[in-house]
Design a protein around this motif. Structure first.
Motif, PDB file in Angstrom:
ATOM      1  N   GLN A  17      -8.003  21.661  -8.666  1.00  0.00           N
ATOM      2  CA  GLN A  17      -7.936  20.525  -7.744  1.00  0.00           C
ATOM      3  C   GLN A  17      -8.224  19.220  -8.471  1.00  0.00           C
ATOM      4  OE1 GLN A  17     -10.852  22.073  -4.978  1.00  0.00           O
ATOM      5  NE2 GLN A  17      -9.265  22.743  -3.541  1.00  0.00           N
ATOM      6  N   LYS A  18      -9.158  19.271  -9.429  1.00  0.00           N
ATOM      7  CA  LYS A  18      -9.429  18.086 -10.251  1.00  0.00           C
ATOM      8  C   LYS A  18      -8.200  17.717 -11.080  1.00  0.00           C
ATOM      9  CE  LYS A  18     -14.301  19.353 -10.841  1.00  0.00           C
ATOM     10  NZ  LYS A  18     -15.342  19.728 -11.831  1.00  0.00           N
ATOM     11  N   ASP A  19      -7.548  18.740 -11.626  1.00  0.00           N
ATOM     12  CA  ASP A  19      -6.350  18.500 -12.437  1.00  0.00           C
ATOM     13  C   ASP A  19      -5.270  17.784 -11.634  1.00  0.00           C
ATOM     14  OD1 ASP A  19      -7.468  19.651 -14.663  1.00  0.00           O
ATOM     15  OD2 ASP A  19      -6.572  21.625 -14.322  1.00  0.00           O
ATOM     16  N   ARG A  20      -5.109  18.197 -10.384  1.00  0.00           N
ATOM     17  CA  ARG A  20      -4.065  17.598  -9.549  1.00  0.00           C
ATOM     18  C   ARG A  20      -4.359  16.136  -9.249  1.00  0.00           C
ATOM     19  NH1 ARG A  20      -3.245  22.741  -5.363  1.00  0.00           N
ATOM     20  NH2 ARG A  20      -2.156  24.085  -6.861  1.00  0.00           N
ATOM     21  N   ILE A  21      -5.616  15.797  -9.086  1.00  0.00           N
ATOM     22  CA  ILE A  21      -5.992  14.401  -8.866  1.00  0.00           C
ATOM     23  C   ILE A  21      -5.821  13.597 -10.150  1.00  0.00           C
ATOM     24  CG2 ILE A  21      -7.915  12.864  -8.336  1.00  0.00           C
ATOM     25  CD1 ILE A  21      -8.975  15.016  -6.431  1.00  0.00           C
ATOM     26  N   ASN A  22      -6.249  14.183 -11.268  1.00  0.00           N
ATOM     27  CA  ASN A  22      -6.119  13.491 -12.552  1.00  0.00           C
ATOM     28  C   ASN A  22      -4.667  13.228 -12.910  1.00  0.00           C
ATOM     29  OD1 ASN A  22      -8.891  13.487 -12.918  1.00  0.00           O
ATOM     30  ND2 ASN A  22      -8.907  15.422 -14.051  1.00  0.00           N
ATOM     31  N   VAL A  23      -3.804  14.193 -12.636  1.00  0.00           N
ATOM     32  CA  VAL A  23      -2.375  14.043 -12.927  1.00  0.00           C
ATOM     33  C   VAL A  23      -1.793  12.868 -12.161  1.00  0.00           C
ATOM     34  CG1 VAL A  23      -0.116  15.099 -12.549  1.00  0.00           C
ATOM     35  CG2 VAL A  23      -1.953  16.431 -13.581  1.00  0.00           C
ATOM     36  N   LEU A  24      -2.280  12.676 -10.954  1.00  0.00           N
ATOM     37  CA  LEU A  24      -1.735  11.620 -10.097  1.00  0.00           C
ATOM     38  C   LEU A  24      -2.137  10.224 -10.555  1.00  0.00           C
ATOM     39  CD1 LEU A  24      -0.056  11.445  -7.454  1.00  0.00           C
ATOM     40  CD2 LEU A  24      -2.211  11.288  -6.221  1.00  0.00           C
ATOM     41  N   PHE A  25      -3.367  10.103 -11.079  1.00  0.00           N
ATOM     42  CA  PHE A  25      -3.897   8.776 -11.360  1.00  0.00           C
ATOM     43  C   PHE A  25      -4.141   8.489 -12.843  1.00  0.00           C
ATOM     44  CE2 PHE A  25      -5.288   9.724  -6.994  1.00  0.00           C
ATOM     45  CZ  PHE A  25      -4.781   8.617  -6.337  1.00  0.00           C
ATOM     46  N   ASP A  26      -4.165   9.543 -13.668  1.00  0.00           N
ATOM     47  CA  ASP A  26      -4.516   9.365 -15.076  1.00  0.00           C
ATOM     48  C   ASP A  26      -3.294   9.599 -15.961  1.00  0.00           C
ATOM     49  OD1 ASP A  26      -5.632   9.221 -17.554  1.00  0.00           O
ATOM     50  OD2 ASP A  26      -7.152  10.762 -17.232  1.00  0.00           O
ATOM     51  N   ASP A  27      -2.816   8.554 -16.625  1.00  0.00           N
ATOM     52  CA  ASP A  27      -1.620   8.658 -17.465  1.00  0.00           C
ATOM     53  C   ASP A  27      -1.886   9.348 -18.802  1.00  0.00           C
ATOM     54  OD1 ASP A  27      -0.041   7.369 -15.591  1.00  0.00           O
ATOM     55  OD2 ASP A  27      -0.492   5.380 -16.399  1.00  0.00           O
ATOM     56  N   THR A  58      -0.547  17.197  -5.717  1.00  0.00           N
ATOM     57  CA  THR A  58       0.181  18.444  -5.510  1.00  0.00           C
ATOM     58  C   THR A  58      -0.734  19.438  -4.803  1.00  0.00           C
ATOM     59  OG1 THR A  58       1.453  18.097  -7.533  1.00  0.00           O
ATOM     60  CG2 THR A  58       1.403  20.331  -6.650  1.00  0.00           C
ATOM     61  N   ILE A  59      -0.351  19.840  -3.584  1.00  0.00           N
ATOM     62  CA  ILE A  59      -1.185  20.768  -2.826  1.00  0.00           C
ATOM     63  C   ILE A  59      -0.420  22.017  -2.396  1.00  0.00           C
ATOM     64  CG2 ILE A  59      -2.754  18.996  -1.989  1.00  0.00           C
ATOM     65  CD1 ILE A  59      -1.240  19.029   0.628  1.00  0.00           C
ATOM     66  N   GLY A  60       0.881  22.044  -2.616  1.00  0.00           N
ATOM     67  CA  GLY A  60       1.626  23.257  -2.346  1.00  0.00           C
ATOM     68  C   GLY A  60       1.921  23.527  -0.887  1.00  0.00           C
ATOM     69  N   VAL A  61       2.781  22.731  -0.278  1.00  0.00           N
ATOM     70  CA  VAL A  61       3.250  22.999   1.087  1.00  0.00           C
ATOM     71  C   VAL A  61       4.779  23.055   1.059  1.00  0.00           C
ATOM     72  CG1 VAL A  61       1.261  21.961   2.240  1.00  0.00           C
ATOM     73  CG2 VAL A  61       3.232  20.542   1.693  1.00  0.00           C
ATOM     74  N   PRO A  62       5.387  23.985   1.796  1.00  0.00           N
ATOM     75  CA  PRO A  62       6.849  24.119   1.755  1.00  0.00           C
ATOM     76  C   PRO A  62       7.560  22.998   2.491  1.00  0.00           C
ATOM     77  CG  PRO A  62       5.916  25.626   3.373  1.00  0.00           C
ATOM     78  CD  PRO A  62       4.750  25.004   2.642  1.00  0.00           C
ATOM     79  N   LEU A  63       8.794  22.754   2.087  1.00  0.00           N
ATOM     80  CA  LEU A  63       9.659  21.798   2.773  1.00  0.00           C
ATOM     81  C   LEU A  63      10.322  22.533   3.935  1.00  0.00           C
ATOM     82  CD1 LEU A  63      10.757  18.892   2.685  1.00  0.00           C
ATOM     83  CD2 LEU A  63      12.612  19.718   1.220  1.00  0.00           C
ATOM     84  N   PRO A  64      10.093  22.108   5.186  1.00  0.00           N
ATOM     85  CA  PRO A  64      10.580  22.850   6.355  1.00  0.00           C
ATOM     86  C   PRO A  64      12.076  23.160   6.304  1.00  0.00           C
ATOM     87  CG  PRO A  64       9.109  21.105   7.038  1.00  0.00           C
ATOM     88  CD  PRO A  64       9.350  20.895   5.565  1.00  0.00           C
ATOM     89  N   PHE A  65      12.413  24.441   6.559  1.00  0.00           N
ATOM     90  CA  PHE A  65      13.787  24.947   6.621  1.00  0.00           C
ATOM     91  C   PHE A  65      14.498  24.925   5.275  1.00  0.00           C
ATOM     92  CE2 PHE A  65      13.028  22.425  10.617  1.00  0.00           C
ATOM     93  CZ  PHE A  65      12.625  23.499  11.393  1.00  0.00           C
ATOM     94  N   PHE A  66      13.836  24.440   4.242  1.00  0.00           N
ATOM     95  CA  PHE A  66      14.476  24.240   2.943  1.00  0.00           C
ATOM     96  C   PHE A  66      13.917  25.168   1.877  1.00  0.00           C
ATOM     97  CE2 PHE A  66      17.076  21.274   0.436  1.00  0.00           C
ATOM     98  CZ  PHE A  66      17.907  20.747   1.415  1.00  0.00           C
ATOM     99  N   SER A  67      12.596  25.246   1.807  1.00  0.00           N
ATOM    100  CA  SER A  67      11.944  26.040   0.764  1.00  0.00           C
ATOM    101  C   SER A  67      12.167  27.535   0.979  1.00  0.00           C
ATOM    102  CB  SER A  67      10.442  25.752   0.739  1.00  0.00           C
ATOM    103  OG  SER A  67      10.179  24.440   0.320  1.00  0.00           O
ATOM    104  N   TYR A  68      12.125  28.272  -0.120  1.00  0.00           N
ATOM    105  CA  TYR A  68      12.259  29.726  -0.055  1.00  0.00           C
ATOM    106  C   TYR A  68      11.045  30.347   0.635  1.00  0.00           C
ATOM    107  CZ  TYR A  68      11.969  34.577  -1.609  1.00  0.00           C
ATOM    108  OH  TYR A  68      11.826  35.943  -1.644  1.00  0.00           O
ATOM    109  N   GLY A  69      11.302  31.398   1.417  1.00  0.00           N
ATOM    110  CA  GLY A  69      10.207  32.142   2.034  1.00  0.00           C
ATOM    111  C   GLY A  69      10.504  32.495   3.471  1.00  0.00           C
ATOM    112  N   GLY A  70      10.333  33.765   3.789  1.00  0.00           N
ATOM    113  CA  GLY A  70      10.573  34.210   5.155  1.00  0.00           C
ATOM    114  C   GLY A  70       9.522  33.708   6.123  1.00  0.00           C
ATOM    115  N   SER A  71       8.254  33.737   5.709  1.00  0.00           N
ATOM    116  CA  SER A  71       7.177  33.308   6.606  1.00  0.00           C
ATOM    117  C   SER A  71       7.358  31.865   7.049  1.00  0.00           C
ATOM    118  CB  SER A  71       5.815  33.471   5.917  1.00  0.00           C
ATOM    119  OG  SER A  71       5.493  34.824   5.718  1.00  0.00           O
TER     120      SER A  71
END
Length: 417
Positions: free
Chosen positions: A257-267, A381-394
Motif C-alpha cells: 500500500q505504501k508502494d502504491r502511494i509512493n508510485v503516485l507521488f514520488d518520481d 492503484t487499488i485493484g477494482v474492475p472496470l464494470p462490464f469490461f474487465s475479465y471475470g465471471g463474478s
C-alpha cells in the motif's frame, strides 16, 4: 397498463448501452489474452472463459427480470444476511489468492462474494431509507445507515481487500442525497486531502494553513453563530489527524500500500519494481496516439508488458489499440449509461426504487472513475474492475444483477400509479 410485459416496459436504451460495453470489453479481453501463436479458439483461455460468462448472463438476466419486483424490497434483509454469511464464510472456506482471502473455489472457477454483496447492501439501504419515518438528520438513523454499509466494509477490509471495501464508502453520496448533513461529506473530503498532503508537506505548514482558514471563517461568520469552543475542537481534531498520518503510514499501511502511494507521488521510485505496472500502463495508453494501433496490433499488449491486462488494466488495451478517440468513445458510453440510470431513478414512483437507482449509479461511477484514474496516475492503484469490461465471471454477473434489478424496478413503475 398492468398487463404489459416486462420486456415491453424495459428501458432498451440502457440494455443497449450494457450490451455494447460487454461486447467491447470482450473484444479487448480477446486481444489482451490471445497468444501470438494462437490458432483457433480456446475456451480454456481468458477470452474463452469470458465468452462463457457472457452467455450465462442471458439466463441470469431472465431470472432477475422474472422475479416479482416487490421481492427485492420485501426480502432485502434476507438477501443482505446471506451476503454477510458468504463474506464471513470466506474466513473458514475461502481461497487465498495473492494474499487476499476473498474467493470461493468452485472447481476450475472462483466466486468473489464481495462483488454480489454490493447489490444486497444497497437493496437493504434503499429499504431502510425508503421508510417514511427515517430522517438522516436523526443520529440513531444515521448510525443504522452507517452500520448497513459498515458491516460488509469491515468484513471485506479484513480479507484484506481495500479496493472492494472502498467502493462501499462511496455510498455516503447516496446518504447525502437522502438528507445526511453535508458536514459528513466535507469531513471525509478534507480528511482525504489532509492525509495525502501530510505525506509530503511538513505538518507545521499544514496546521498554519488550517489555522488561518479557521480564523478567516470565524471572522466572516455572523456573531450569533460563532462558537469559539466548536472552532477549538475542530482545530484540535484536525491537528491530531495531521500529526498521526506519519504513524499510520509507517505502522498501519502494508508495504504494497505504501508502494502504491509512493508510485503516485514520488518520481524517484524504481520503474522496474514497484513502479512497473503503472509505468507500463501509461506507456501502453500513450502509445496508441489519436486513433490507436489497430485491433490485435498493440505491441505492448502482445508483448505482455502490462501485468493482469485483461482484468484491472483492461483499459490500457483500449488506449493502445483504439487510441484517444477509442478511449473517448468508451468513456462516453459509461457517461451515457450513468446519466441514463440517474434519469430513470429520478422518475421512479417509489422511494425504494429511486434510492436503489442512485445507489447503482454511485457504485458503477466509483468503479469506472477509480479504474481509469489509477491507470493514468490520478489515483492510487487499488485493484477494482472496470464494470462490464474487465475479465471475470463474478464481476460481470454481479454488475449485471445490480443493473437489471433496477431495470426490473423501472419496468414495474407503470404498475405503481
Amino acid at each position: 397498463m398492468k398487463n404489459q410485459s416486462v420486456v415491453a416496459n424495459l428501458d432498451w436504451i440502457t440494455v443497449l448501452l450494457f450490451a455494447t460495453l460487454v461486447i467491447m470489453g470482450w473484444m479487448n479481453i480477446y486481444s489482451s489474452s490471445l497468444p501470438n501463436d494462437s490458432m483457433g479458439f480456446d475456451f480454456t483461455r481468458e477470452y474463452g472463459k469470458q465468452l462463457i460468462f457472457i452467455c450465462l448472463t442471458i439466463p441470469l438476466i431472465t431470472i432477475v427480470l422474472s422475479i416479482d419486483a416487490k421481492f427485492y424490497e420485501k426480502y432485502s434483509f434476507v438477501l443482505y444476511g446471506l451476503g454477510i454469511l458468504l463474506l464471513m464464510g470466506l474466513f473458514v472456506f475461502g481461497k487465498t489468492v495473492k494474499g487476499q482471502t476473498n474467493w470461493y473455489g468452485i472447481g476450475a472457477f472462483s466466486l468473489q462474494p464481495s462483488e454480489f454483496v454490493k447489490t444486497t447492501t444497497i437493496l437493504l439501504l434503499a429499504k431502510f431509507l425508503s421508510d417514511a419515518q427515517i430522517n438522516l438528520k436523526n443520529t440513531k438513523h444515521q448510525i443504522i445507515a452507517f452500520a448497513i454499509i459498515g458491516l460488509p466494509f469491515v468484513l471485506i477490509l479484513l480479507q484484506p481487500d481495500a479496493g472492494s471495501a472502498m467502493i462501499f464508502v462511496s455510498l455516503i453520496l447516496v446518504l447525502n442525497r437522502e438528507g445526511l448533513p453535508d458536514w459528513y461529506l466535507w469531513t471525509g473530503f478534507f480528511a482525504f486531502v489532509l492525509f495525502f498532503s501530510s505525506l509530503f508537506i511538513q505538518p507545521i505548514y499544514i496546521l498554519a494553513v488550517i489555522l488561518l482558514l479557521m480564523i478567516f471563517h470565524f471572522l466572516k461568520t455572523k456573531r450569533a453563530y460563532r462558537n469559539p469552543l466548536a472552532y477549538l475542537i475542530v482545530f484540535i481534531a484536525a491537528s491530531s489527524f495531521v500529526l498521526s498520518v506519519d504513524f499510520v503510514y509507517d505502522n498501519v499501511l502494508e508495504p504494497h500500500q505504501k508502494d502504491r502511494i509512493n508510485v503516485l507521488f514520488d518520481d524517484t521510485v524504481d520503474l522496474k519494481a514497484e513502479g512497473y505496472n503503472l509505468n507500463q500502463s501509461m506507456i501502453a495508453i500513450g502509445s496508441g496516439g489519436w486513433f490507436g494501433k489497430g485491433f490485435l496490433e498493440g505491441t505492448q499488449t502482445k508483448g505482455g508488458f502490462v501485468p493482469e491486462q485483461h482484468t484491472d488494466y483492461i483499459f490500457t488495451t483500449v488506449g493502445e489499440e483504439w487510441g484517444f478517440i477509442g478511449c473517448l468513445i468508451v468513456i462516453g458510453l459509461y457517461v451515457l449509461l450513468l446519466f441514463r440510470i440517474l434519469y430513470l431513478a429520478e422518475y421512479q414512483k417509489t422511494k425504494f426504487s429511486r434510492i436503489y437507482g442512485y445507489s447503482v449509479a454511485t457504485i458503477l461511477f466509483t468503479h469506472f472513475f477509480v479504474n481509469i484514474a489509477m491507470l493514468i496516475k490520478l489515483f492510487p492503484t487499488i485493484g477494482v474492475p472496470l464494470p462490464f469490461f474487465s475479465y471475470g465471471g463474478s464481476s460481470l454477473w454481479a454488475f449485471t444483477i445490480l443493473l437489471f434489478i433496477f431495470l426490473k424496478l423501472d419496468a414495474n413503475k407503470v404498475n405503481e400509479w
